[in-house]
Design an enzyme around this catalytic site. Structure first.
Site, PDB file in Angstrom:
ATOM      1  CG  HIS A   1      -4.123 -19.195   5.814  1.00 39.26           C
ATOM      2  ND1 HIS A   1      -3.043 -20.107   6.034  1.00 39.26           N
ATOM      3  CD2 HIS A   1      -3.589 -18.484   5.427  1.00 39.26           C
ATOM      4  CE1 HIS A   1      -1.814 -19.304   5.988  1.00 39.26           C
ATOM      5  NE2 HIS A   1      -1.966 -18.234   6.236  1.00 39.26           N
TER       6      HIS A   1
ATOM      7  CG  ASP B   1       1.355 -17.320   7.579  1.00 38.60           C
ATOM      8  OD1 ASP B   1       2.459 -16.516   7.549  1.00 38.60           O
ATOM      9  OD2 ASP B   1       0.841 -18.257   5.952  1.00 38.60           O
TER      10      ASP B   1
ATOM     11  CE1 TYR C   1       6.258 -15.288   2.943  1.00 42.19           C
ATOM     12  CE2 TYR C   1       6.239 -17.834   2.549  1.00 42.19           C
ATOM     13  CZ  TYR C   1       5.773 -16.567   3.254  1.00 42.19           C
ATOM     14  OH  TYR C   1       4.211 -16.520   4.255  1.00 42.19           O
TER      15      TYR C   1
END
Lengths: 469, 377
Positions: free
Chosen positions: B353, B146, B296
């Site tokens: 993930h 990630d 982000y």
């Protein structure tokens, strides 16, 4: 240079592809959208005939509701904004704290409830769910004149309350300095899943479903012919209504007119429209609002559509916290009232909210979402409308032949020129560039919107009279 | 009715989770679990950086201890590594042994959030280099998934001389590019021509379905966090239930895409509620959800082709563990465009993930395998 050749190759592919698609879909049929009756209630549809009574409704509140709200407001946890970020990262919590303080100490919900109740409201069960609506008749009708029924549909994150300022201008224009040639009785329903209308319990409730419910509503109220007005989701629902029942919709007035199936011509007009506006039917004002396209079209949409993306994919997740935290709900909704009214408001520390609206109106709208607990169901509407893909639905390919009036406000997020709109709305009777105002036209600029509706209806009525002769 | 997890976190199941959280979950006990590894804080570039530092309890004579920096992502935390740490700090046979450092990215967990705009993965990379330096390490290994993947890759680009090896369980690829699109189209019919293996094909096609639509369906959170993080996070910082729904949805869907069809999101088939809630509690008690989302915006607002790291390659020895249920599969041939020195590339048999959290043994084995190879070089 390989990448230049690559780009040219890509463009050729794109052009070829869209030519093919264009010809496949360019035959815009003049058929109507079929009226389909759905069933949205809990469990199985009962065999008995549906109860068609209409009963009066009043908004109520309790001490419990208020004290729960205050407790949550008191316990709210805020995160400090980054230095000099204004509203560019979303709702600024320094300003939000002021709003919350007002909400707790000065906002009077009980008084607002009385304001909400000043217009008669009703509920009736249609296709399994209770539909809430406001129905306001003109206070006095001059001799020989009849009130024209007008259905006004709200959007997200709005509600029937957005129309409270414009209703008197339409039911009693004379008292507000407007021409009394046409007087309306106004019906403002709440979209199922919004406010006091019950939320659908089944999947797939989209704009066509809502249109079919509102169609039944108008028939149940005894109206054979009526006008429809809408913006945001209301635009789409009213458009669908005009496609389902063109013989009943005398005229369609919109303050938002999006085009969802873009074709080759649209692409070409984006690439060349700035330099050859007349070729594509663009007026000077169109060019001013749309170009440079990357900045005003694509990037703007990308920057502002995060909410739509997550609501169209995971509404239950994103709405969960908002139904539990009034502050979170307020931040989420107020951000839209700021940015969609004027994009420049993002650079203001207070988001410019109180320049165009007052806190009482904004909070009343938020309270409607809060007390009805409808934020999640309101968000599901995005998924139901978008999940099969934009531009693929049947109703998007059908045109609208009903007389249409479009009021194009300058601060709407994306501008749709008449040249594009008329491919779908084949009978545009009036198209006006409004001098000011944004997305929430009815709440922000009620006089401008009312004037435009009145002149539109005037044109339609004259046309009708002329045809009858 | 009948929505399972297709509309997001199912509220019927959520009520069960909340009931467990309220009645059985023991946060005080979990805090003790968290404290079983030594934690530290130090100020770097004006903010307090939190990290855990675990040394092996026993080192056989003459064996070198490799420092390993492991970086988490969103919506995870340093806690994701708690199950894999013992597997790495315990020497087994002739294997390598590590001392593990897991920092919290600034704005996440117990690391202070930046107060200025512009804090991106490059800034985080720089801070973590300074951290390792401060701890006395000149050369070290990096591991990440990630955001951790991009931060550690940046670290390798920034100071390759300090990075002995880079191990990733997710690849961030900068530009898609026309060439990629063409190789995708051709790859469906003649995969060998564009360098795709049979396993690549199995994991990637039907491309449109698996990649494009899946990505669109799963990236709403990314879109809103990259544009309006303060709005998106506001309610979540105020409603623990909302926070749990938001975070746990990812632990469901990103572990196995088929969990979308389950009424309970399949969460408890791979994780315990205690673990999941402990991670959520870290976000809750530190009020870090908003700052975690801002990351982000800081990283994705700029044109991806123009950032400093877009065209910089990674030349340090790289090991890639490709898990089958990862959101997007990156074939070796695409990874090679950025990672010029791939030493190992493994198709993992299972896992999604949150590799370190879900399949710690598999991931640890692959890390060890990679490091062993690098040490032999």
């Amino acid at each position: 240079c390989p990448s230049l050749a690559g780009i040219m190759l890509l463009e050729v592919f794109l052009v070829l592809g869209t030519i093919v698609i264009y010809f496949l879909f360019s035959k815009k049929k003049e058929e109507t959208l079929p009226f389909e009756e759905g069933w949205w209630g809990k469990g199985q549809k009962p065999d008995a005939e549906e109860d068609t009574t209409i009963w009066p409704f009043k908004v109520e509140t309790t001490e419990e509701e208020l004290s729960d709200l205050f407790r949550r407001l008191d316990q709210a946890r805020f995160t400090e904004p980054l230095e000099s970020s204004c509203f560019n990262y979303g709702t600024n919590t320094v300003y939000l704290r002021k709003v919350v303080s007002y909400w707790k100490n000065q906002f009077n919900w009980k008084k607002q409830v009385e304001i909400l109740n000043k217009y008669p409201q009703f509920k009736t069960k249609i296709q399994g769910i209770d539909i809430h609506f406001v129905h306001v008749k003109p206070p006095c009708l001059p001799e020989g004149q009849s009130a024209k029924p007008l259905l006004m549909v709200h959007g997200w994150p709005g509600s029937f309350y957005e129309f409270y300022k414009i209703i008197p201008l339409l039911t009693d224009p004379a008292s507000h300095g407007l021409s009394a040639e046409h007087i309306f009785e106004v019906i403002c329903p709440s979209i199922p899943g919004y406010g006091f209308s019950e939320a659908p319990h089944k999947k797939d409730f989209n704009s066509v479903s809502a249109a079919s419910i509102f169609y039944e509503l108008m028939l149940r109220l005894g109206f054979n012919e009526f006008y429809a007005q809408g913006g945001d989701w209301g635009w789409l629902i009213c458009t669908n209504l005009a496609q389902i029942a063109p013989s009943h919709v005398k005229g369609l007035h919109l303050n938002l007119a999006s085009v969802t199936n873009m074709g080759f011509i649209h692409l070409l007009s984006i690439l060349l429209g700035r330099h050859l506006p007349r070729l594509f039917g663009f007026q000077d004002e169109d060019v001013r609002r749309m170009f440079p396209f990357l900045e005003k079209g694509l990037y703007r949409i990308l920057l502002e559509s995060g909410y739509a993306h997550i609501q169209a994919t995971k509404p239950d997740t994103v709405g969960c916290g908002l139904n539990d935290s009034p502050v979170g709900l307020a931040a989420y909704i107020l951000e839209k009232f700021s940015t969609w009214t004027d994009l420049e408001f993002r650079n203001l520390e207070d988001g410019g909210l109180e320049r165009k609206f007052n806190l009482d109106d904004l909070l009343t709208n938020i309270m409607i979402y809060w007390v009805s607990g409808c934020i999640v169901s309101s968000m599901r509407f995005y998924k139901e409308n978008v999940q099969k893909g934009i531009g693929t639905q049947k109703h998007e390919r059908l045109t609208v032949q009903v007389p249409t009036g479009i009021a194009s406000f300058p601060n709407e997020i994306m501008h749709t020129p008449q040249a594009w709109a008329q491919k779908k709305y084949t009978n545009i009777v009036s198209f006006h560039f409004m001098p000011r105002g944004g997305h929430f036209a009815a709440l922000e600029e009620p006089e401008l919107l009312a004037e435009d509706i009145l002149q539109f209806v005037g044109k339609v009525e004259k046309e009708q009279l002329w045809r009858k002769k | 009715e009948g929505a399972a997890f297709h509309y997001g976190f199912n509220s019927s199941y959520l009520q069960k989770v909340v009931s467990y959280w309220r009645n059985q979950f023991d946060w005080r006990k979990q805090v003790e679990v968290l404290n079983k590894y030594p934690h530290f804080q130090t100020t770097i570039e004006g903010i307090d950086i939190h990290f855990i530092h675990v040394k092996p309890s026993y080192v056989p004579h003459g064996r070198a201890v490799q420092p390993l920096l492991m970086v988490h992502g969103w919506p995870g935390s340093f806690y994701e590594f708690y199950k894999i740490i013992p597997l790495l700090t315990k020497p087994a046979g002739d294997d390598v042994v590590f001392e593990v450092i897991c920092p919290s990215i600034p704005g996440y967990g117990f690391s202070e959030a930046p107060h200025q705009k512009g804090f991106d993965t490059i800034a985080a990379a720089r801070i973590f280099h300074k951290l390792m330096n401060r701890l006395g390490f000149k050369e070290y290994y990096l591991q990440g998934g990630d955001w951790g993947s991009r931060i550690t890759a940046n670290m390798a680009q920034m100071l390759p001389q300090s990075v002995k090896g880079l191990h990733l369980n997710l690849i961030f690829l900068g530009q898609q590019g026309l060439r990629r699109m063409i190789s995708v189209m051709l790859g469906a019919y003649v995969p060998w021509l564009v360098g795709l293996t049979r396993e690549d094909v199995r994991r990637m096609y039907p491309f449109l379905q698996k990649n494009f639509y899946d990505l669109l369906r799963e990236s709403g959170y990314l879109h809103i966090q990259a544009t309006k993080p303060d709005t998106a996070g506001c309610g979540l910082n105020d409603s623990p239930v909302g926070l749990a729904a938001y975070i746990l949805e990812k632990f469901s869907t990103w572990t196995d895409k088929s969990f979308l069809h389950k009424d309970d999101g399949g969460l408890e088939s791979k994780y315990s509620l205690d673990e999941l809630l402990t991670n959520v509690m870290i976000y809750w008690v530190t009020s870090s959800i908003v700052s975690s989302m801002r990351f982000y915006k800081e990283n994705l607002s700029k044109d991806p082709g123009l950032t400093a790291d877009a065209r910089a390659r990674v030349h340090v020895p790289t090991g890639i563990a490709a898990f089958p249920q990862e959101i997007v599969h990156t074939p070796r041939v695409w990874a090679k465009e950025t990672f010029k020195n791939i030493v190992t590339y493994s198709y993992m048999p299972r896992g999604g993930h949150f590799a370190a959290f879900e399949e710690p043994k598999l991931l640890a084995e692959d890390i060890v395998r990679f490091v062993r190879k690098v040490e032999q070089l």
